[in-house]
Design a protein around this motif. Structure first.
Motif, PDB file in Angstrom:
ATOM      1  N   ASN A 188       0.841  -1.203   0.000  1.00 43.32           N
ATOM      2  CA  ASN A 188       0.000   0.000   0.000  1.00 43.32           C
ATOM      3  C   ASN A 188       0.871   1.246   0.000  1.00 43.32           C
ATOM      4  OD1 ASN A 188      -2.616  -1.212   0.203  1.00 43.32           O
ATOM      5  ND2 ASN A 188      -2.105  -1.734   2.328  1.00 43.32           N
ATOM      6  N   VAL A 227      -3.453  -2.700  -4.653  1.00 39.31           N
ATOM      7  CA  VAL A 227      -3.806  -4.035  -4.149  1.00 39.31           C
ATOM      8  C   VAL A 227      -4.875  -3.883  -3.073  1.00 39.31           C
ATOM      9  CG1 VAL A 227      -1.551  -5.066  -4.599  1.00 39.31           C
ATOM     10  CG2 VAL A 227      -1.929  -3.933  -2.424  1.00 39.31           C
ATOM     11  N   VAL A 372      -4.402  -3.324  12.407  1.00 33.47           N
ATOM     12  CA  VAL A 372      -4.487  -2.162  11.513  1.00 33.47           C
ATOM     13  C   VAL A 372      -3.811  -0.945  12.156  1.00 33.47           C
ATOM     14  CG1 VAL A 372      -6.071  -0.658  10.259  1.00 33.47           C
ATOM     15  CG2 VAL A 372      -6.596  -3.092  10.491  1.00 33.47           C
TER      16      VAL A 372
HETATM   17  C1  CS2 Z   1      -4.826  -2.114   6.652  1.00 32.15           C
HETATM   18  C2  CS2 Z   1      -4.536  -2.917   5.405  1.00 32.15           C
HETATM   19  O1  CS2 Z   1      -2.860  -2.810   7.753  1.00 32.15           O
HETATM   20  C3  CS2 Z   1      -3.598  -1.879   7.489  1.00 32.15           C
HETATM   21  O2  CS2 Z   1      -3.409  -0.761   7.940  1.00 32.15           O
HETATM   22  O3  CS2 Z   1      -5.418  -0.904   6.310  1.00 32.15           O
HETATM   23  O4  CS2 Z   1      -3.788  -4.075   5.695  1.00 32.15           O
HETATM   24  C4  CS2 Z   1      -5.828  -3.301   4.686  1.00 32.15           C
HETATM   25  O5  CS2 Z   1      -6.512  -4.307   5.388  1.00 32.15           O
HETATM   26  C5  CS2 Z   1      -5.544  -3.735   3.271  1.00 32.15           C
HETATM   27  O6  CS2 Z   1      -4.801  -2.755   2.625  1.00 32.15           O
HETATM   28  C6  CS2 Z   1      -6.833  -4.029   2.536  1.00 32.15           C
HETATM   29  O7  CS2 Z   1      -6.559  -4.157   1.190  1.00 32.15           O
END
Ligand code: CS2
Length: 493
Positions: A188, A227, A372
């Motif tokens: 991300n 993703v 998270v």
């Molecule tokens: C989440 C992500 O870890 C995090 O902060 O926001 O792992 C999220 O679950 C994924 O990006 C969903 O695609």
């Protein structure tokens, strides 16, 4: 539920008629994947297995774990197979992913990993390094003075970080006169492909790599990609569900949601799997998809997870079921993230947002707020900084983005006298020690907040906006004196 009798272990001989996804992948992998975590096994591995079922190609995966042997040893004992459990309220569907053809641990087998990247059969290198694995400094470039990066740069042919291992593998591939491959980031990150490309070049330059390698790598492809799939950690409950469904013992099942999405720029140096047959979207509007996802999903995820931790809520569905947390999230989407987005062609924003609330509400998945909320300093840099600056430039104070920062700050570096609650202890923050040093001796919550904001923990380009720092300091004061409910009320206004 507990399993009450011993079960045979999952392997190729025992799996009988259980649905295999990606059967008969060729023995030689065409993909080397760095970062064998949960997300890879529920996302890129799943899509690749599905694509190979339609159109085989030479695309099995060599999966590389960084240091831990746990997953590699379990997968080796299971002939590379593991179950993927798609959980949604009372429904579970599952299958066995059969796509990993080689399994390595980078810390133990650096030469094998470099050889796999250099192999003539390898055409694609995929990455899930997590935000931390790109080793960004506060200025957004490679953090050359981070101790593990500095150690790798002083001996770049024997690296320990996955970024260094990637660079050493590319170096070796160049020496073996193989064509430059595709490096596909599955993390991300903002402008994921460009950021990865920049980081690899910065690393090789800092490592004193030869000019020839630099020129060769200019022909590599670094496609941008978005993703998406929520993948919690595996728990005993996951293993028990897998045992019940499979009738076999799987040491490394992966729980996930039914939803998944992957949008990739179709820019590959040496071909790619037929991922479009597995539902991957190839688009030249990846940047728009990426920002929508990083902000409406990930940015709001950070907000609800952090508020959830401070409210003593264990799971994301519990957090989003809280009316005040949900109101904060809606305000962030509508007023603060929304205005920064450009919609790709035919994108239905209302449907996307409604689906997000459905996904967050998935109690069967029970994603943990602490998962998270972890690595917040690295995640907020990707998610919050640019939208907050955009709001300030519009002359607006982004209340929920300031709350995201303030809540993270008191969670991982609590001001004197403030107890962030038991869940906060389970949250991982790589910069926690640096933050504790910065705040030592602060005489008020506001000063505490200002020291963190001025301390190079979050990107300077946001922290130098004085009005934003002031608002964070006010919210930190409310949080630590009156609690999370008062701070949410204050931010909602
Ligand atoms: C989440 C992500 O870890 C995090 O902060 O926001 O792992 C999220 O679950 C994924 O990006 C969903 O695609």
């Amino acid at each position: 539920m507990t399993t009450d009798h011993p079960r045979a272990t999952l392997d190729r001989a025992s799996c009988g008629s259980i649905r295999l996804i990606g059967a008969s992948a060729p023995p030689v992998p065409g993909i080397v994947h760095l970062g064998l975590g949960q997300f890879h096994r529920a996302h890129a591995a799943f899509y690749t297995a599905l694509a190979m079922q339609q159109d085989m190609g030479e695309w099995g995966i060599a999966g590389v774990a960084n240091r831990s042997r746990r997953v590699v040893e379990a997968l080796q004992a299971q002939d590379g197979l593991y179950s993927l459990l798609e959980l949604d309220q009372d429904e579970v569907s599952f299958g066995l992913i059969d796509v990993h053809r080689q399994l390595l641990v980078a810390a133990d087998q650096p030469a094998e990993v470099a050889a796999a990247i250099a192999a003539s059969t390898t055409r694609l290198i995929t990455l899930t390094l997590t935000e931390a694995g790109y080793h960004s400094g506060a200025d957004g470039h490679l953090g050359v003075d981070q101790p593990d990066v500095a150690a790798d740069l002083s001996d770049p042919r024997h690296p320990r970080t996955l970024l260094g291992i990637l660079a050493a593998g590319l170096w070796s591939r160049w020496e073996h006169d193989q064509p430059a491959p595709t490096v596909l980031c599955c993390d991300n990150l903002l402008a994921a492909g460009e950021a990865t490309r920049a980081r690899v070049f910065e690393y090789l330059d800092a490592a004193g790599a030869p000019v020839g390698l630099h020129d060769w790598l200019a022909a590599a492809a670094f496609p941008n990609a978005m993703v998406d799939r929520i993948v919690p950690g595996t728990t005993d409950a996951t293993r028990e569900t897998a045992a019940r469904l499979l009738g076999l013992r799987d040491r490394v099942p992966v729980p996930t949601e039914p939803f998944s999405m992957w949008v990739i720029e179709d820019n590959f140096a040496l071909g790619r799997p037929s991922w479009e047959q597995a539902g991957v979207i190839f688009s030249d509007q990846v940047a728009d998809y990426e920002l929508i996802k990083l902000r409406l999903l990930n940015g709001c995820h950070s907000l609800m997870a952090t508020l959830g931790v401070l409210s003593g809520l264990n799971t994301i569905p519990e957090a989003i079921a809280n009316a005040t947390i949900s109101a904060c999230v809606r305000q962030a989407q509508r007023d603060e993230y929304g205005p920064t987005l450009t919609l790709p062609d035919a994108f239905d924003l209302a449907a996307y947002e409604a689906e997000l609330f459905h996904r967050w509400g998935n109690t069967a998945l029970g994603d943990a707020t602490t998962r998270v909320a972890s690595d917040g300093s690295l995640k907020l840099a990707q998610r919050v900084v640019d939208p907050a600056i955009a709001a300030l430039d519009r002359g607006e104070m982004p209340q929920q983005l300031a709350l995201t920062v303030a809540a993270w700050l008191v969670m991982v570096a609590p001001p004197t006298g403030f107890d962030p609650g038991p869940l906060a202890k389970l949250v991982v923050e790589p910069k926690a020690q640096a933050m504790a040093r910065l705040v030592a001796g602060a005489i008020s919550p506001a000063e505490h907040a200002r020291r963190v904001m001025a301390g190079g923990i979050l990107p300077d380009r946001l922290c130098q906006h004085q009005e934003f720092t002031d608002r964070v300091a006010e919210l930190v004061t409310v949080l630590s004196r009156h609690g999370v409910a008062a701070a949410m009320a204050e931010a909602i206004g």
